[in-house]
Design a protein around this motif. Structure first.
Motif, mmCIF file in Angstrom:
data_model
loop_
_atom_site.group_PDB
_atom_site.id
_atom_site.type_symbol
_atom_site.label_atom_id
_atom_site.label_comp_id
_atom_site.label_asym_id
_atom_site.label_seq_id
_atom_site.Cartn_x
_atom_site.Cartn_y
_atom_site.Cartn_z
ATOM 1 N N LEU A 46 0.837 -1.010 -0.157
ATOM 2 C CA LEU A 46 -0.142 -0.136 -0.129
ATOM 3 C C LEU A 46 0.931 1.271 -0.053
ATOM 4 C CD1 LEU A 46 -2.674 -0.912 2.684
ATOM 5 C CD2 LEU A 46 -2.856 -0.868 0.100
ATOM 6 N N THR A 47 0.777 1.809 -1.005
ATOM 7 C CA THR A 47 1.621 3.013 -1.206
ATOM 8 C C THR A 47 1.059 4.297 -1.926
ATOM 9 O OG1 THR A 47 2.345 2.412 -3.408
ATOM 10 C CG2 THR A 47 3.855 1.828 -1.539
ATOM 11 N N GLY A 48 1.331 5.473 -1.606
ATOM 12 C CA GLY A 48 0.805 6.456 -2.115
ATOM 13 C C GLY A 48 -0.532 7.123 -1.300
ATOM 14 N N ASP A 49 -0.551 7.166 0.037
ATOM 15 C CA ASP A 49 -1.595 7.517 0.736
ATOM 16 C C ASP A 49 -2.252 8.863 0.266
ATOM 17 O OD1 ASP A 49 -3.602 8.286 2.518
ATOM 18 O OD2 ASP A 49 -2.265 8.045 4.286
ATOM 19 N N THR A 50 -3.443 8.916 -0.108
ATOM 20 C CA THR A 50 -4.074 10.360 -0.632
ATOM 21 C C THR A 50 -4.841 11.011 0.388
ATOM 22 O OG1 THR A 50 -5.855 9.224 -1.522
ATOM 23 C CG2 THR A 50 -3.775 9.585 -2.946
ATOM 24 N N SER A 51 -4.930 10.709 1.560
ATOM 25 C CA SER A 51 -5.724 11.225 2.632
ATOM 26 C C SER A 51 -5.330 12.572 2.911
ATOM 27 C CB SER A 51 -5.596 10.402 3.926
ATOM 28 O OG SER A 51 -6.211 10.843 5.060
ATOM 29 N N ALA A 52 -6.372 13.331 3.257
ATOM 30 C CA ALA A 52 -6.133 14.677 3.963
ATOM 31 C C ALA A 52 -5.823 14.873 5.219
ATOM 32 C CB ALA A 52 -7.296 15.575 3.569
ATOM 33 N N ASN A 53 -6.141 13.857 6.001
ATOM 34 C CA ASN A 53 -6.091 13.761 7.308
ATOM 35 C C ASN A 53 -5.513 12.356 7.952
ATOM 36 O OD1 ASN A 53 -6.332 13.863 10.181
ATOM 37 N ND2 ASN A 53 -8.231 14.376 10.337
ATOM 38 N N VAL A 54 -4.366 12.129 7.747
ATOM 39 C CA VAL A 54 -3.689 10.775 8.022
ATOM 40 C C VAL A 54 -3.818 10.353 9.508
ATOM 41 C CG1 VAL A 54 -2.292 10.770 6.063
ATOM 42 C CG2 VAL A 54 -1.186 11.716 8.213
ATOM 43 N N ASN A 55 -4.123 10.964 10.152
ATOM 44 C CA ASN A 55 -4.032 10.752 11.591
ATOM 45 C C ASN A 55 -5.663 10.117 11.835
ATOM 46 O OD1 ASN A 55 -1.539 11.792 12.798
ATOM 47 N ND2 ASN A 55 -2.418 13.776 12.740
ATOM 48 N N ARG A 56 -6.509 10.512 10.946
ATOM 49 C CA ARG A 56 -7.893 9.769 11.252
ATOM 50 C C ARG A 56 -8.209 8.638 10.137
ATOM 51 N NH1 ARG A 56 -10.872 7.247 13.162
ATOM 52 N NH2 ARG A 56 -12.862 7.238 12.946
ATOM 53 N N TYR A 57 -7.992 8.662 8.938
ATOM 54 C CA TYR A 57 -7.772 7.609 7.975
ATOM 55 C C TYR A 57 -7.089 7.713 6.851
ATOM 56 C CZ TYR A 57 -9.930 11.557 5.207
ATOM 57 O OH TYR A 57 -9.994 12.453 4.528
ATOM 58 N N ASN A 58 -6.828 6.901 6.104
ATOM 59 C CA ASN A 58 -6.029 6.734 4.988
ATOM 60 C C ASN A 58 -6.737 6.188 3.978
ATOM 61 O OD1 ASN A 58 -4.581 5.556 7.534
ATOM 62 N ND2 ASN A 58 -3.574 6.733 6.654
ATOM 63 N N TYR A 59 -6.287 6.826 2.580
ATOM 64 C CA TYR A 59 -6.841 6.113 1.178
ATOM 65 C C TYR A 59 -5.673 5.797 0.490
ATOM 66 C CZ TYR A 59 -11.538 7.831 1.640
ATOM 67 O OH TYR A 59 -12.997 8.012 1.574
ATOM 68 N N PHE A 60 -5.566 4.799 0.181
ATOM 69 C CA PHE A 60 -4.450 4.141 -0.600
ATOM 70 C C PHE A 60 -4.997 3.819 -1.942
ATOM 71 C CE2 PHE A 60 -2.693 3.709 3.626
ATOM 72 C CZ PHE A 60 -1.232 4.079 3.327
ATOM 73 N N PRO A 61 -4.434 3.740 -3.081
ATOM 74 C CA PRO A 61 -4.785 3.411 -4.510
ATOM 75 C C PRO A 61 -4.397 1.896 -4.418
ATOM 76 C CG PRO A 61 -2.938 4.681 -4.747
ATOM 77 C CD PRO A 61 -3.259 4.734 -3.407
ATOM 78 N N VAL A 62 -5.699 1.223 -4.887
ATOM 79 C CA VAL A 62 -5.317 -0.269 -5.037
ATOM 80 C C VAL A 62 -5.858 -0.854 -6.292
ATOM 81 C CG1 VAL A 62 -6.413 -2.489 -3.996
ATOM 82 C CG2 VAL A 62 -5.896 -0.516 -2.403
ATOM 83 N N ASN A 63 -4.944 -1.490 -7.006
ATOM 84 C CA ASN A 63 -5.123 -2.014 -8.160
ATOM 85 C C ASN A 63 -4.819 -3.548 -8.248
ATOM 86 O OD1 ASN A 63 -5.515 -2.671 -10.885
ATOM 87 N ND2 ASN A 63 -4.087 -1.028 -11.818
ATOM 88 N N LEU A 64 -5.994 -4.235 -8.270
ATOM 89 C CA LEU A 64 -5.745 -5.967 -8.180
ATOM 90 C C LEU A 64 -5.859 -6.345 -9.658
ATOM 91 C CD1 LEU A 64 -8.548 -6.589 -5.563
ATOM 92 C CD2 LEU A 64 -6.022 -6.169 -5.373
ATOM 93 N N THR A 65 -5.395 -5.632 -10.717
ATOM 94 C CA THR A 65 -5.654 -6.046 -11.981
ATOM 95 C C THR A 65 -4.665 -7.225 -12.310
ATOM 96 O OG1 THR A 65 -6.488 -3.958 -13.001
ATOM 97 C CG2 THR A 65 -5.241 -5.500 -14.473
ATOM 98 N N PRO A 66 -3.377 -6.944 -11.881
ATOM 99 C CA PRO A 66 -2.421 -7.964 -12.184
ATOM 100 C C PRO A 66 -2.337 -9.224 -11.342
ATOM 101 C CG PRO A 66 -1.302 -5.937 -11.286
ATOM 102 C CD PRO A 66 -2.583 -5.730 -11.358
ATOM 103 N N TYR A 67 -3.194 -9.382 -10.554
ATOM 104 C CA TYR A 67 -3.525 -10.508 -9.436
ATOM 105 C C TYR A 67 -4.617 -11.222 -9.888
ATOM 106 C CZ TYR A 67 -0.372 -7.458 -6.773
ATOM 107 O OH TYR A 67 0.515 -6.670 -6.389
ATOM 108 N N THR A 68 -5.415 -10.791 -10.672
ATOM 109 C CA THR A 68 -6.668 -11.668 -11.423
ATOM 110 C C THR A 68 -7.082 -12.638 -10.148
ATOM 111 O OG1 THR A 68 -5.226 -13.708 -12.004
ATOM 112 C CG2 THR A 68 -5.582 -12.066 -13.370
#
Length: 126
Positions: A46-68
């Motif tokens: 999980l990389t590239g946290d896009t959260s505006a408030n990391v102390n409360r929540y985290n938004y990570f881009p997840v792409n499962l395409t390569p894992y089928t």
């Protein structure tokens, strides 16, 4: 419970910082998805946290395409880590910062042949 679409990238919410014991700037996170039905484990960073408030929540881009992955229910765990190796061998249960149930939905796009006027086959994905 989290939901993650298959075959597309999406932002997935987590709450990782409240249980992270390493310095946040030096921490990498490993997401483990385990299908009880298929007895299959998938690991990804999980990389590239896009959260505006990391102390409360985290938004990570997840792409499962390569894992089928198959659609269905998965147990998930997020491990804190300071390394760059995608492996759980050096991690312990104390390194788990979040766990729960994940629903993976969506199927692969299937090619539908479209016949061009020149006689060559072109493929269009729906």
């Amino acid at each position: 419970m989290i939901t993650i679409p298959n075959y597309t990238s999406s932002l997935t919410p987590f709450t990782l910082l409240e249980n992270t014991t390493f310095p946040y700037s030096a921490t990498t996170y490993i997401l483990q998805l385990y299908s009880k039905e298929l007895k299959k484990e998938t690991l990804l960073f999980l990389t590239g946290d896009t959260s505006a408030n990391v102390n409360r929540y985290n938004y990570f881009p997840v792409n499962l395409t390569p894992y089928t992955l198959a659609e269905g229910q998965y147990d998930y765990k997020v491990y804190q880590n300071t390394g760059t190796t995608l492996s759980l061998s050096a991690l312990t249960i104390n390194d788990v910062v979040e766990s729960g149930l994940a629903t993976i939905y969506g199927t692969a796009q299937t090619p539908r042949p479209v016949y061009a006027a020149s006689g060559q086959t072109q493929y269009v994905f729906n």
